[in-house]
Design an enzyme around this catalytic site. Structure first.
Site, PDB file in Angstrom:
ATOM      1  N   GLU A 197       0.868  -1.328  -0.066  1.00 31.14           N
ATOM      2  CA  GLU A 197       0.079   0.146   0.012  1.00 31.14           C
ATOM      3  C   GLU A 197       0.770   1.372   0.087  1.00 31.14           C
ATOM      4  O   GLU A 197       0.397   2.078  -0.465  1.00 31.14           O
ATOM      5  CB  GLU A 197      -0.941  -0.135   1.255  1.00 31.14           C
ATOM      6  CG  GLU A 197      -2.094  -0.918   1.114  1.00 31.14           C
ATOM      7  CD  GLU A 197      -1.946  -2.349   1.519  1.00 31.14           C
ATOM      8  OE1 GLU A 197      -0.578  -2.758   2.071  1.00 31.14           O
ATOM      9  OE2 GLU A 197      -2.500  -3.182   1.924  1.00 31.14           O
TER      10      GLU A 197
ATOM     11  N   PHE B 279     -11.538  -7.142  13.576  1.00 29.16           N
ATOM     12  CA  PHE B 279     -10.528  -7.570  12.734  1.00 29.16           C
ATOM     13  C   PHE B 279      -9.929  -6.609  11.571  1.00 29.16           C
ATOM     14  O   PHE B 279     -10.972  -5.882  11.030  1.00 29.16           O
ATOM     15  CB  PHE B 279     -11.041  -8.965  11.816  1.00 29.16           C
ATOM     16  CG  PHE B 279      -9.937  -9.427  10.839  1.00 29.16           C
ATOM     17  CD1 PHE B 279      -8.734  -9.958  11.296  1.00 29.16           C
ATOM     18  CD2 PHE B 279     -10.149  -9.385   9.732  1.00 29.16           C
ATOM     19  CE1 PHE B 279      -7.590 -10.202  10.394  1.00 29.16           C
ATOM     20  CE2 PHE B 279      -9.266 -10.035   8.818  1.00 29.16           C
ATOM     21  CZ  PHE B 279      -7.946 -10.234   9.287  1.00 29.16           C
ATOM     22  N   GLN B 280      -8.772  -6.362  11.516  1.00 25.32           N
ATOM     23  CA  GLN B 280      -8.498  -5.211  10.582  1.00 25.32           C
ATOM     24  C   GLN B 280      -8.936  -3.840  10.896  1.00 25.32           C
ATOM     25  O   GLN B 280      -9.174  -3.175   9.902  1.00 25.32           O
ATOM     26  CB  GLN B 280      -8.557  -5.808   9.130  1.00 25.32           C
ATOM     27  CG  GLN B 280      -7.476  -6.777   8.905  1.00 25.32           C
ATOM     28  CD  GLN B 280      -7.302  -7.217   7.420  1.00 25.32           C
ATOM     29  OE1 GLN B 280      -8.454  -6.929   6.534  1.00 25.32           O
ATOM     30  NE2 GLN B 280      -6.331  -7.719   6.916  1.00 25.32           N
TER      31      GLN B 280
ATOM     32  N   MET C 185      24.757   7.892   1.959  1.00 24.11           N
ATOM     33  CA  MET C 185      24.700   9.345   2.513  1.00 24.11           C
ATOM     34  C   MET C 185      24.897   8.975   4.065  1.00 24.11           C
ATOM     35  O   MET C 185      25.514   9.844   4.798  1.00 24.11           O
ATOM     36  CB  MET C 185      23.365   9.868   2.267  1.00 24.11           C
ATOM     37  CG  MET C 185      23.139  11.490   2.660  1.00 24.11           C
ATOM     38  SD  MET C 185      24.460  12.220   1.774  1.00 24.11           S
ATOM     39  CE  MET C 185      23.649  13.090   0.510  1.00 24.11           C
TER      40      MET C 185
ATOM     41  N   LYS D 155     -17.584  -0.425   5.724  1.00 21.46           N
ATOM     42  CA  LYS D 155     -18.137  -1.392   4.694  1.00 21.46           C
ATOM     43  C   LYS D 155     -19.537  -1.321   4.660  1.00 21.46           C
ATOM     44  O   LYS D 155     -20.186  -1.436   3.560  1.00 21.46           O
ATOM     45  CB  LYS D 155     -17.649  -2.790   5.140  1.00 21.46           C
ATOM     46  CG  LYS D 155     -17.720  -3.837   4.051  1.00 21.46           C
ATOM     47  CD  LYS D 155     -17.109  -5.364   4.185  1.00 21.46           C
ATOM     48  CE  LYS D 155     -17.152  -6.069   3.109  1.00 21.46           C
ATOM     49  NZ  LYS D 155     -16.892  -7.339   3.436  1.00 21.46           N
TER      50      LYS D 155
END
Lengths: 168, 585
Positions: free
Chosen positions: B52, B114-115, B482, B164
């Site tokens: 993502e 959940f999630q 760097m 949802k």
């Protein structure tokens, strides 16, 4: 030379939507600004507007930053620096619980009368005083009560408004 | 009365009405209704990334190379938290993004479902603004508002969290023209009095400089044209931040190169020595100013910015002008002409002569050799062999990024995509994917380091799936360059954890993903490899094995002033970096 730290009272008109207070508080904590007092309540139910009054301190540059950063938040309608804009009134309300008997109890009541604090609850061993006033007055009264059996204090934080006919 | 649609259908319709033709995303349980609605239509194309974070960077690449709003769709919980780095990246670099996240159904919010994650809570400081949509009838309005907020004023990422049940619920659609934001109306046109003051100050200058930034790019191509026009009619030297590269053509004799920590000698000394600084859409970032108390001493400063909170944040300025760069430049040009202003010719001539002596230092010179590929040489060859092909360049973060900024010339805006503010390693490959989606026939090169590229290497799979011929040009020095450079200069060469141990074979890795893998280990192989890379119409990974010890110069060490710039490895700081400099990153 240390830069001068100024104390400012800022009024912020915001949409009363979920998370708006978190945005304002998050801005202060995320950018390391001080909050000395913060109050918030809906002031226009029809238009769903809330007014936040925040007392903050910092250098002149930081104060300007705070105002610009507040103004940048999407749900913010208006930001006004009452300290900069001239005379204004600041008030705070406190509920002060004092427990005790005998002479101390009488003295507490006497002082409450002098300070124009109202008794809003009484038992044989306690009072709850309600007091509205400038912050210093509240501080003074609470300081005296500390010696007379103060057990609990709840303060609202400062509400402020400009003098004269102009609105925010 | 309009027909009833599901939340997911309303969302797609709203995206279409906002002109979205592509969305970068990754499915999951909490966005399945949206993916179902996507499946049933052909207007919005979905690009499936492999992480993502990469979806947001790809959308950033898309946005920065087109000027449009980039769009992201991810699921709840880990989908949203993985996107956070990309959102902060877009926030820091002012890139317009709308990120749609799934959320557990409204009745489960707060139950540790959940999630579930508190996405709006987590992303509040990571976005310009965010929303949680609890009623389906608010959905279309919220999407239109989100696009408006993302692209208006100082652009930035906006997130919409979509439970949802709202995606399933039926509601009515609201068209974009029916939505007007209640409060958000940033000032884009400047106060003319301020512009007039600015013009008067510029006209009085003896050693003026234009210090331009990402605001010019964000304003649109017109701002770049007007900047070029104003610079040429006044003959004022131009420098730019990392974010502003391309707004002014690098081939122009008035171009001084980039300013800042790894900017050119002439740009930094001109900033230090100027008497009037015109900041156009830049924000006096610490990478640019160096030591604040010694920043451009004795100069008067004009700051033109669309974001009032940028003004007087780091540096106190004399004339603030709030407005969009194109609008302000238009007014500046008009007033300059109307008042028949002219700079003091003799003063300007001696200013240019002074700049000429700084230029003659040739600050980007490096030790040329046939024995090993110098990273700068690799970029010079990339520059020569891509000349005339109008390449789009993205980068990861580190030495290679600074070398790319120094050695690759940008003639136009929207050709240079790099993570400036946040400095996100792993930005370049997904960003290149986003650029290539927007410009299918263009040459898109991600200049990378071997450490950074590992941070989003999985996106090679995305490039292969969509047949995106992105070129990953790895300057492989086997070090987090760097980090190593700072350890060498500031931490007694104690190279703590900066060696790239156990590197993969990038050629085989490329092949395993279905890309073309190429390698150059010697100077005489380099041109052939670059040519082959350009001519291959497939994703190509080029492993350029470069000098492992090379450091990036010029460099202004942390806490130092512009005139304390180090030109090369033999140039030692006059005194040890002060304590307050050490703590700066």
């Amino acid at each position: 030379m240390d830069p001068i730290i100024e104390k400012h009272t800022i009024s912020v008109l915001v949409d009363n939507e979920p998370g708006v207070l978190a945005r304002v508080i998050g801005l202060f904590s995320g950018r390391g600004y001080n909050i000395e007092s913060l109050t918030v309540a809906e002031t226009d139910a029809e238009q769903k507007l809330s007014r936040i009054t925040v007392v903050t301190s910092g250098t002149r540059m930081i104060i300007e930053q705070i105002k610009a950063q507040l103004d940048r938040l999407v749900p913010v309608h208006k930001v006004r620096d009452l300290t900069d804009e001239g005379p204004h009134i600041e008030r705070e309300l406190a509920l002060i619980k004092v427990a005790g008997t005998g002479e101390r109890r009488i003295e507490a009541l006497r002082l409450a009368d002098i300070f124009k604090a109202r008794v809003v609850d009484a038992t044989l061993t306690s009072f709850v005083f309600e007091m509205t006033g400038a912050v210093d007055e509240l501080d003074d009264f609470i300081g005296l009560m500390r010696q007379l059996g103060l057990v609990d204090v709840s303060r609202t934080g400062i509400a402020a408004i400009s003098k004269g006919p102009a609105a925010l | 009365m309009s027909e009833k649609l599901t939340g997911a259908e309303i969302l797609i319709k709203a995206l279409r009405d906002q002109g979205v033709d592509v969305i970068f995303g990754y499915p999951g349980g909490a966005v399945l209704p949206i993916y179902d609605a996507l499946f049933k239509q052909n207007d919005v194309r979905h690009i499936l990334v492999r992480h993502e974070q990469a979806a947001v960077h790809a959308a950033e690449g898309y946005a920065r190379s087109t000027g449009k709003v980039g769009c992201v769709l991810v699921t709840s919980g880990p989908g949203a938290t993985n996107a956070v780095t990309g959102l902060v990246d877009a926030l820091m670099d002012s890139i317009p993004i709308v990120c749609l996240t799934g959320q557990v159904p409204t009745h489960l919010i707060g139950n540790d479902a959940f999630q579930e994650a508190d996405t709006t809570g987590i992303t509040r400081p990571a976005t310009k603004h965010n929303y949680l949509v609890k009623q389906v009838d608010q959905l279309a309005r919220t999407v239109h508002e989100a696009f408006y907020v993302a692209r208006t004023g100082r652009p930035g990422p906006v997130l919409i969290d979509l439970p949802k049940d709202v995606q399933f619920a039926e509601g009515t659609y609201t068209a974009p023209q029916e939505v007007r934001h209640k409060t958000y109306r940033p000032q884009v046109k400047p106060e003319i009095a301020r512009v007039e003051e600015a013009i008067e100050l510029i006209a009085s200058a003896k050693r003026p400089i234009l210090y331009t930034g990402g605001g010019v790019i964000n304003s649109g191509p017109l701002a770049s044209q007007l900047l070029t026009q104003f610079a040429r009619m006044t003959n004022i030297p131009v420098t730019s931040t990392l974010m502003g590269l391309g707004a002014f053509p690098a081939s122009d004799p008035q171009w001084l190169g980039m300013v800042g920590m790894h900017g050119t000698y002439e740009a930094n000394l001109a900033m230090h020595g100027c008497d009037v600084m015109i900041n156009l859409g830049a924000r006096f970032d610490d990478r640019v100013t160096g030591k604040l108390s010694a920043f451009a001493p004795g100069s008067k400063k004009i700051h033109i910015d669309i974001d009032p909170s940028s003004i007087n944040k780091n540096v106190a300025v004399d004339i603030p002008v709030v407005g969009d760069c194109a609008h302000v430049l238009e007014d500046m040009i008009r007033i300059w002409k109307a008042r028949q202003k002219q700079l003091d010719k003799a003063a300007l001539k001696s200013w240019w002569a002074q700049i000429g002596t700084w230029r003659s230092v040739d600050c980007l010179r490096y030790q040329r050799t046939d024995k090993v590929i110098k990273p700068q040489y690799a970029l010079e060859r990339l520059r020569e062999l891509t000349r005339g092909r109008d390449p789009y360049v993205t980068t990861e973060v580190g030495q290679h990024q600074m070398w790319a900024a120094q050695f690759l010339p940008f003639e136009q805006p929207n050709r240079w995509m790099t993570s400036g503010g946040l400095g996100t390693m792993g930005y370049g490959l997904p960003a290149a994917i986003g650029v290539q989606i927007a410009h299918p026939d263009a040459l898109v090169v991600d200049v990378a380091g071997e450490a950074s590229i590992m941070m989003n290497i999985q996106e090679l799979s995305t490039a292969v799936q969509y047949k995106l011929p992105v070129k990953i040009f790895i300057l492989n020095n086997q070090w987090m360059g760097m980090v190593r450079q700072w350890q060498e200069l500031l931490h007694g060469s104690r190279y703590s954890e900066s060696y790239s141990e156990a590197l993969p074979d990038f050629v085989k890795l490329a092949e395993a993903f279905g890309c073309v893998g190429l390698r150059a280990t010697s100077v005489d192989e380099l041109d052939g490899v670059i040519t082959q890379m350009i001519e291959t119409r497939r994703p190509v990974v080029v492993d350029v094995c470069v000098d492992q010890k090379e450091n990036c110069f010029p460099m202004i060490p942390g806490g130092k002033a512009h005139n304390e710039i180090l030109l090369g490895p033999d140039d030692k700081p006059g005194q040890a970096t002060p304590e307050e400099g050490m703590v700066l990153v």
